[in-house]
Design a protein around this motif. Structure first.
Motif, PDB file in Angstrom:
ATOM      1  N   ILE A  26       1.245  -1.434  -0.005  1.00 34.03           N
ATOM      2  CA  ILE A  26       0.334  -0.151   0.281  1.00 34.03           C
ATOM      3  C   ILE A  26       1.059   1.181  -0.178  1.00 34.03           C
ATOM      4  O   ILE A  26       0.189   2.240   0.117  1.00 34.03           O
ATOM      5  N   ASP A  27       2.257   1.743   0.254  1.00 31.27           N
ATOM      6  CA  ASP A  27       2.748   2.108   0.674  1.00 31.27           C
ATOM      7  C   ASP A  27       4.290   1.957  -0.877  1.00 31.27           C
ATOM      8  O   ASP A  27       4.810   1.131  -1.060  1.00 31.27           O
ATOM      9  N   PHE A  53      -3.738  -4.809   0.900  1.00 32.62           N
ATOM     10  CA  PHE A  53      -4.217  -3.230   0.314  1.00 32.62           C
ATOM     11  C   PHE A  53      -4.717  -2.935  -0.031  1.00 32.62           C
ATOM     12  O   PHE A  53      -5.918  -3.777  -0.027  1.00 32.62           O
ATOM     13  N   ASP A  54      -5.135  -1.547  -1.119  1.00 35.06           N
ATOM     14  CA  ASP A  54      -6.584  -0.521  -0.978  1.00 35.06           C
ATOM     15  C   ASP A  54      -7.128  -1.075  -2.138  1.00 35.06           C
ATOM     16  O   ASP A  54      -6.716  -0.367  -3.134  1.00 35.06           O
ATOM     17  N   GLY A  89      -8.193  -6.934  -2.017  1.00 37.89           N
ATOM     18  CA  GLY A  89      -7.309  -5.565  -1.291  1.00 37.89           C
ATOM     19  C   GLY A  89      -6.714  -7.174  -0.489  1.00 37.89           C
ATOM     20  O   GLY A  89      -5.891  -6.793   0.427  1.00 37.89           O
TER      21      GLY A  89
END
Length: 175
Positions: free
Chosen positions: A41-42, A66-67, A97
């Protein structure tokens, strides 16, 4: 003298837990969370560094967390990975996700996030290795009576296995 009684459910559950623990101790498929605690997610995570610190084998799983409103996971070939090209991907891993991929071959797998995120570092190459098979022993003379029957490298697994079995018996008897 006390008489111990154990329900079938308790015995079945404790046996299942013991089997699972022995599988973990003796080695089995491993679930690798891509990106470690930060997940997928980053774009500030160095996924190349994360991957280089992993020991991944055939049969292991990758977990992408993750989103899905922002990110996705596409399996691509090496060229698409290097150029961050999202079209002509091999497989869209994105489901909800919290998606897993089983690694079924000894090869390098390539994944990226589309929508421009790949250009900011959201891509990972995972080198999957075949499990090392114990080398076939060459015919050797019988060991001397004073030599160890079990390799010293195997003792931690034996000790852990015995510890698990003792804990299992205690749990069952305490009921």
């Amino acid at each position: 003298m006390e008489k111990w009684s154990v329900s079938t459910t308790t015995l079945a559950a404790s046996t299942a837990v013991m089997g699972w623990l022995l599988l973990v101790v003796m080695g089995g498929p491993v679930l690798h969370k891509v990106g470690g605690s930060r997940g997928w997610i980053d774009h500030d995570v160095n996924y190349t560094e994360w991957s280089s610190q992993q020991h991944v084998y055939v049969g292991d799983w990758l977990l992408f967390m993750f989103d899905k409103r922002y990110f996705n996971v596409l399996e691509v070939n090496k060229t698409s990975y290097e150029k961050c090209e999202e079209r002509d991907f091999m497989k869209n891993v994105t489901r909800g996700g919290r998606d897993v991929v089983q690694l079924t071959e000894a090869k390098t797998y390539y994944f990226l996030s589309a929508g421009g995120y790949c250009f900011h570092g959201m891509k990972v190459a995972v080198n999957v290795q075949q499990h090392q098979q114990p080398a076939e022993p060459s015919p050797a003379p019988a060991p001397a009576p004073s030599s160890a029957a079990v390799s010293p490298a195997f003792w931690p697994s034996i000790v852990t296995g015995v510890w698990i079995m003792v804990a299992h018996v205690k749990l069952v008897l305490m009921g």
